[in-house]
Write an enzyme that holds these catalytic residues in place. Structure first.
Site, mmCIF file in Angstrom:
data_model
loop_
_atom_site.group_PDB
_atom_site.id
_atom_site.type_symbol
_atom_site.label_atom_id
_atom_site.label_comp_id
_atom_site.label_asym_id
_atom_site.label_seq_id
_atom_site.Cartn_x
_atom_site.Cartn_y
_atom_site.Cartn_z
ATOM 1 N N HIS A 297 -6.283 -5.908 18.108
ATOM 2 C CA HIS A 297 -5.763 -4.959 17.107
ATOM 3 C C HIS A 297 -6.055 -3.499 17.457
ATOM 4 O O HIS A 297 -7.092 -2.968 17.025
ATOM 5 C CB HIS A 297 -6.405 -5.260 15.751
ATOM 6 C CG HIS A 297 -5.875 -6.489 15.106
ATOM 7 N ND1 HIS A 297 -4.881 -6.479 14.149
ATOM 8 C CD2 HIS A 297 -6.192 -7.789 15.299
ATOM 9 C CE1 HIS A 297 -4.614 -7.712 13.760
ATOM 10 N NE2 HIS A 297 -5.397 -8.529 14.452
ATOM 11 N N CYS B 262 -0.973 -9.201 17.774
ATOM 12 C CA CYS B 262 -1.569 -10.435 17.244
ATOM 13 C C CYS B 262 -0.489 -11.302 16.569
ATOM 14 O O CYS B 262 0.319 -11.914 17.265
ATOM 15 C CB CYS B 262 -2.744 -10.077 16.334
ATOM 16 S SG CYS B 262 -3.879 -11.446 16.123
ATOM 17 N N GLU C 153 -4.844 -0.888 16.189
ATOM 18 C CA GLU C 153 -4.834 -0.031 14.987
ATOM 19 C C GLU C 153 -6.177 -0.045 14.261
ATOM 20 O O GLU C 153 -6.376 0.737 13.340
ATOM 21 C CB GLU C 153 -3.689 -0.467 14.044
ATOM 22 C CG GLU C 153 -3.947 -1.704 13.214
ATOM 23 C CD GLU C 153 -3.898 -3.021 13.987
ATOM 24 O OE1 GLU C 153 -3.699 -2.995 15.218
ATOM 25 O OE2 GLU C 153 -4.074 -4.077 13.359
HETATM 26 N N1 GLN Z 1 -4.001 -16.171 13.419
HETATM 27 C C1 GLN Z 1 -2.943 -15.357 12.899
HETATM 28 C C2 GLN Z 1 -1.617 -16.089 13.057
HETATM 29 O O1 GLN Z 1 -1.600 -17.110 13.665
HETATM 30 C C3 GLN Z 1 -2.866 -14.008 13.597
HETATM 31 C C4 GLN Z 1 -4.096 -13.202 13.267
HETATM 32 C C5 GLN Z 1 -3.919 -11.733 13.352
HETATM 33 O O2 GLN Z 1 -2.823 -11.178 13.398
HETATM 34 N N2 GLN Z 1 -5.038 -11.067 13.325
HETATM 35 O O3 GLN Z 1 -0.641 -15.630 12.589
#
Ligand code: GLN
Length: 205
Positions: free
Chosen positions: A183, A86, A185
């Site tokens: 995610h 992410c 994890e």
């Molecule tokens: N929206 C977040 C970003 O732009 C990422 C979100 C996440 O890691 N769950 O950094």
């Protein structure tokens, strides 16, 4: 042979990733240690690195300030496997624009030739879970947890698309660099962490 796997411990889901990685090592019967890393010195000792989800603008700014950004880039350029989750995938990318605010000029590692749309599925309250298939890495069914997740709007040459959700690219791989928008994890399923460990192990052999 013992592996040293680091989870970048600047901000975000650090402990959850340490727990999943330890569980994956145990299940695979692979010897290794999993550590939260912050400094250039910690990072230089690693065989593999996980950049966790969180907030990419914060991770980028703080790692720029503590000088770890440069050493992470050098380490990955030298070939250590990295799993960007992410915000971690955003950190690995070449270009990242927010769906609403557009360009943010945040520090990025520019190691994976992908263009990203941040917050592509909406804000925190639009978080959701969905079944994901990553057939090419033998993970046919995975529970994807999407929280303010990005999607990949463009991939450069040599970047393999591992998974899509609703026509949007949500997992990619190039060589030893993996990026996922969801995610792993935050689920009980440790198959992606196991896949990552096997990649690290193969390279160290
Ligand atoms: N929206 C977040 C970003 O732009 C990422 C979100 C996440 O890691 N769950 O950094």
């Amino acid at each position: 042979m013992s592996l040293t796997i680091g989870v970048l411990a600047i901000q975000g889901d650090v402990h959850e990733n340490i727990t999943s990685t330890k569980a994956a090592l145990k299940e695979l019967g692979v010897e290794g240690t999993v550590v939260g890393v912050k400094t250039a010195d910690d990072i230089s000792k690693l065989d593999g690195l996980i950049i966790p989800g969180g907030e990419s603008t914060t991770i980028g700014q703080l790692s720029l300030v503590n000088s770890s950004l440069k050493i992470i880039k050098e380490k990955i350029e030298h070939g250590i496997p990295v799993l960007g989750i992410c915000a971690g995938m955003i950190m690995l990318s070449k270009t990242a624009n927010d769906r609403v605010v557009g360009k943010t000029d945040q520090p990025l590692l520019d190691l994976l030739d992908i263009k990203l749309e941040r917050n592509s599925f909406g804000r925190q309250k639009e978080s959701f879970e969905a079944d994901i298939s990553m057939n090419s890495i033998n993970i046919p069914k995975f529970n994807g947890v999407f929280i303010r997740a990005p999607s990949v709007s463009d991939v450069g040459s040599g970047v393999e698309v591992l998974a899509k959700f609703n026509e949007k690219i949500v997992a990619v791989k190039k060589g030893n660099i993996i990026g996922v928008a969801f995610h792993p994890e935050l689920t009980e399923d440790i198959s992606l962490h196991k896949y990552f460990i096997n990649l690290v192990k193969k390279l160290k052999n």
